[in-house]
Design a protein around this motif. Sequence first.
Motif, short mmCIF file in Angstrom:
data_model
loop_
_atom_site.label_atom_id
_atom_site.label_comp_id
_atom_site.label_asym_id
_atom_site.label_seq_id
_atom_site.Cartn_x
_atom_site.Cartn_y
_atom_site.Cartn_z
N GLU A 562 0.85 -1.19 0.00
CA GLU A 562 0.00 0.00 0.00
C GLU A 562 0.88 1.24 0.00
OE1 GLU A 562 -2.33 -0.41 3.49
OE2 GLU A 562 -3.53 -2.09 2.73
N ASP A 605 -7.19 2.89 -4.42
CA ASP A 605 -8.13 2.32 -3.45
C ASP A 605 -9.45 3.09 -3.50
OD1 ASP A 605 -7.74 0.44 -0.75
OD2 ASP A 605 -9.37 1.88 -0.62
N ARG A 610 -5.00 6.00 -0.87
CA ARG A 610 -3.80 5.19 -1.08
C ARG A 610 -3.91 4.46 -2.41
NH1 ARG A 610 -5.34 0.53 3.40
NH2 ARG A 610 -6.72 -0.69 2.06
N ASN A 612 -3.04 0.68 -4.17
CA ASN A 612 -2.74 -0.72 -3.90
C ASN A 612 -1.85 -1.23 -5.03
OD1 ASN A 612 -4.43 -0.90 -1.56
ND2 ASN A 612 -6.19 -0.92 -2.93
#
Length: 640
Positions: A562, A605, A610, A612
């Motif tokens: 992440e 995400d 964030r 991924n």
Amino acid sequence: INTGIYILEPEVLDYYEYGQNFDFSKDLFPRLLHDGVPIYGYITEEYWCDVGDLDTYIETHVDILSNKNKHYLLGGGQEKGLWIDKGAIIEKGAKLSPPVYIGRNSIIKEGAIIEPYSVIGDNCFIGEGTSIKRSIIWDNVRISKNCEIRKSTICNHVWIGERSRIFEGVAIGSHSKIFSNVTIKPNIKIWPHKTIEENVKVKDNLIWEEKASRKLFGYRNISGRFNETITPEIATRLGTSFASVVNAKGTYIVSCDEHNLSKSIKSSIISGILSTGSEAVDIKDSTIPMCRFGVKHFKADGGVHIRTDNAHEDMVYIEFINNEGSNIQKDMERKIENSFILEDFKRCSGNQIKDVVNIYNFSSIYLKSGVGDIKNIEKIRAKKPKIIITSYSKNISDLAERYLMDIGCQVKVIPYWKGLEAKDIRSLVLDESGDLGVIYSENGEKVVLTDGFNIVKDEKYYLLSLLIGFKTGNIKDIVVPYNFPRIMEKLAQEYQGDTIYSKSHISNIIETILKNELNFQYILNFDGIWAVGKIMDYLVENNIVLNQVLQELPEYFYFKKEIPCNWDDKGKVIRRLTEDRQLDTELKEGVRFTDDKGWALIIPDEEKPRFNLFIEGYNEEYAEELWVKYDEKIKKILKD
């Protein structure tokens, strides 16, 4: 200087016309004096302060709290510089440093710190570990755990999530919601009725913009805190929206877990469904796989399942199911959200309201159907394999125990404790010579397996389920989420099967599986209770143990990472990545790069600020190199 309070005769308003730019000191008073109209002044000895900005507004409270001659403005009840109104509760361990004012019926939790010159209004809640310094909190404000409030003004009916930080000069308008881990920089103004997502840093005033607004749906459900972001009123509107959009005269399965909190929300959703003239079938003490099974069993138009979260107090999760038993698609989510926001509901008259159909023993129907799908039940009953199980949910543990005992297993249920991990169950299986250990997920969908030596979960479990499906002949083709290891495609090729890639969203995965009639794959990956029965069926039939099957799994090098970012950076990063793309780049979901070392997939995400990052290398070294390469690439774009 035009300051003060004016008392005017109504005739004075005739001195200007509607829409005219007219100033009291520059226009009105000179005209009144010219016309000989008397103007009087009143000299007062009372406290007076111009609160034309937030600093002077806060300093006015400081003046009143610090000056004994002005304490009469606060009323009685003062003791050692603390004004605590009727019904207020100050828990043991809370620290109040005078002078401080606490309004009636407010609650200050243990470990909270209220520093000098702070004012807390009526009916407020200040959570554990929260620190408030020189701030003015109006009425009906809820501030969660471990927040920091510094010289700010918080208006009525504001909710602030855990670990949020609000700095000097901030003003938050009424009815705003600030989610967890938000930072609001100094001197920022948040206008009323705004919502700020978790993990967001607010650097600009939020006035008309919707960029910080929270979507109703997250990755797979609607979630929030009970009586804060998910109230009975909201739940009723959700039920009404769902039935209005799908079929206002339809039949809907509504289920929940064993907790009273979930049952409360379920009752509200049922009320909303009934208000459209639809029929609601209430399944007691259920799981999400049971709800899906119920939708197909009753040939319903859809379903709703509500559950809580043992790890996070008061969290509620609401999932919507379509008539095929899959989670609803994105376009349906948008329709429900639009209906909810615009209150575009279909209503029925009072005499069209239907009775709720209460099903108290549906778990027996569900378990019986699962038992009936086991081929080698007599062999299992003869062998009596020993299985050790646990789950966050006692209801799921009870259902799993009933099911496994019905097919002939010896079952030992381990009560779940905080911090329990797969390695703890692995040790128990080894110590007690068990055949299998199982941790069921809180919604009953997923499992983690252990044989006392190995731990099988996530994509490794998915790979195991495909291998068992191929070896039993129950599947010929497979559905693989786009972000999963490509080694699964090689496995399918070994068994002359085709690989169908779906997007990684759960609704896409389940819909693709059901569309291709891959019931065995669905059970092993989305019905944890039935899945363990299927796995035991295979092991007993072939007289083997789990470790022998795991030895047949192909080796792969895959991991997930992440990368934090700001919400506004997501579009920029994806745009820059697509600009750099080569011939070996795919844009089916996010951006996927392939080279001679493996592949990397970057997906923004849906719920959090964030990215991924999914990596698969042809060996461990290549996988690590790909991770470093794309981690640095994304962080460089974020800095630019």
